[in-house]
Design an enzyme around this catalytic site. Structure first.
Site, PDB file in Angstrom:
ATOM      1  CG  HIS A 163      35.219  35.548  29.732  1.00  0.00           C
ATOM      2  ND1 HIS A 163      34.454  34.416  29.534  1.00  0.00           N
ATOM      3  CD2 HIS A 163      35.648  35.481  31.022  1.00  0.00           C
ATOM      4  CE1 HIS A 163      34.435  33.693  30.641  1.00  0.00           C
ATOM      5  NE2 HIS A 163      35.149  34.308  31.554  1.00  0.00           N
TER       6      HIS A 163
ATOM      7  CG  ASP B  94      34.434  32.468  34.307  1.00  0.00           C
ATOM      8  OD1 ASP B  94      35.302  32.413  33.420  1.00  0.00           O
ATOM      9  OD2 ASP B  94      34.606  32.013  35.455  1.00  0.00           O
TER      10      ASP B  94
ATOM     11  CE1 TYR C 175      38.917  27.677  36.116  1.00  0.00           C
ATOM     12  CE2 TYR C 175      38.801  28.971  38.136  1.00  0.00           C
ATOM     13  CZ  TYR C 175      38.723  28.888  36.761  1.00  0.00           C
ATOM     14  OH  TYR C 175      38.438  30.020  36.025  1.00  0.00           O
TER      15      TYR C 175
END
Length: 409
Positions: free
Chosen positions: A387, A204, A334
């Site tokens: 993930h 990630d 982000y």
């Protein structure tokens, strides 16, 4: 898990153990850290859970529109009535944890050293919506491989930091703290710990941070290993799939199509994280719904999230966001990273890279694409997992780390 002694752990920064010396950077204090959440925080949480106001849900939609109402009510009831934070806190405190200040920002990290003389330093970076909780199953496998069916020569000294703005690390107070600055902080941490040559691993955001580490600290990084490979087609390619095996082409298209329905969270976190933060920081139920849906959708669980993660694992990860009030600061990564130059702007990364390809990862580019961006020397197709590899398939991940880093030690 054997009980660790924080006092002895603290001494490793200033003494020589088995001929392997760890020195502190001048002026860089490293102090032992123990998690101890105030009772008032837990009482407030329980009150909020008891006053939860749930929304309606359409009939028969299950998880299609987002977190399923019935499951969330079940999880919240468990959180309120049965979940034991103090037991989870004690389990986390079995690991040797520390804090240090780098460039004015407190950094929390697990630093688990191996008893093996020639252990390799390895920094492992988590992502969102994860935390250092993700690594609790693999740390001992890496530190003491002999106890887990491995060989002494595959041992690691493991460093697992909480990214700035996450968990028990400090929160950046000015704009611009992007994934590259996270990497810069981590390279300074490894230098402070006295590690002149080390490996790095991540998934990630940890994958992105790990790649920045390889780009910016090339003199000290022996190799990197990632579980989420992000790479576009080779520059100038007329046909992006030229020379790509059909299986890899189909897989890439399938994973890209699946993720297109799952990227809404990134849009809001990458543009208006502050607005989102008011709700998530105020409501533990909202926070749980926001995070647990990702663990279900992004894992190899065939729709049953608890086939991969226990309620305790899910809630302990959520608790690291709730008790530290870092959900808003975590989502800001982000925004910051969306508004900077991308990794590939600097050209190909030449540090040896190992890739572990888990079938339910968010994105899986063809190997040829990855090789155009990175010096891929190791590529493993995993039989299962998604993930959150360290929690889902700890044995597979630990084994692949041992195998890859043998080539660069």
């Amino acid at each position: 898990m054997l009980k660790r002694c924080c006092l002895l752990a603290a001494l490793i920064f200033i003494v020589t153990i088995s001929g392997d010396s760890i020195a502190q950077e001048e002026g860089g204090d490293v102090t032992p850290f123990t998690i101890n959440i105030d009772d008032a925080v837990l009482k407030d949480l329980n009150t909020r859970l008891g006053l939860a106001r749930f929304p309606d849900q359409l009939d028969g939609v299950e998880w299609t529109y987002g977190t399923e109402l019935g499951y969330l009510k079940e999880l919240v009831a468990y959180w309120r009535d049965d979940y034991d934070w103090r037991a989870q806190e004690a389990a986390l405190n079995e690991f040797d944890q520390f804090k240090t200040n780098i460039d004015g920002l407190d950094l929390h990290f697990i630093h688990q050293r191996s008893k093996e003389k020639n252990a390799m330093p390895l920094i492992i970076t988590h992502g969102w919506p994860g935390s250092v909780v993700e690594f609790t199953k693999i740390i001992d496998m890496l530190v003491d491989p002999v106890a887990h069916g491995g060989k002494a020569e595959d041992a690691f000294h493991v460093v697992c930091p909480s990214m700035p703005g996450y968990g028990f690390s400090g929160i950046p107070t000015e704009p611009g703290f992007d994934s590259r600055k996270v990497a810069e902080t981590f390279t300074k941490l490894m230098a402070r710990l006295g590690y002149e040559k080390y490996g790095a691993q991540g998934g990630d955001w940890g994958s992105v941070v790990t790649q920045w580490i390889a780009r910016d600290d090339v003199e000290h990084v022996a190799g990197i290993h990632i579980t989420m490979v992000t790479a576009g087609p080779p520059r100038g390619a007329k046909d992006p799939y030229d020379g790509v095996p059909e299986m890899e082409k189909i897989r890439h298209q399938e994973r890209s199509s699946a993720f297109s329905e799952e990227s809404g969270y990134s849009g809001i976190q990458g543009t208006k994280p502050q607005t989102l933060g008011y709700g998530l920081n105020d409501s533990p139920v909202g926070l749980a719904a926001w995070i647990v849906e990702k663990f279900r959708t992004w894992s190899d669980c065939d729709g049953d999230v608890e086939s991969r993660f226990t309620k305790d694992e899910l809630l302990t990860n959520i608790m690291l966001y709730w008790t530290t009030q870092t959900i808003t600061s975590s989502t800001r990564l982000y925004y910051e990273s969306r508004h900077v130059a991308h990794l590939d702007a600097g050209g190909r990364i030449e540090v040896p890279m190992g890739c572990a390809i888990f079938p339910k990862e968010l994105t899986i580019p063809p190997r040829k694409w990855a090789e155009s961006r990175f010096n891929v020397t190791h590529w493993t197709e995993m039989p299962s997992g998604g993930h959150f590899a360290a929690l889902e398939e700890p044995e597979l991940l630990a084994g692949d780390l041992r195998k890859f880093f043998r080539t660069v030690r």
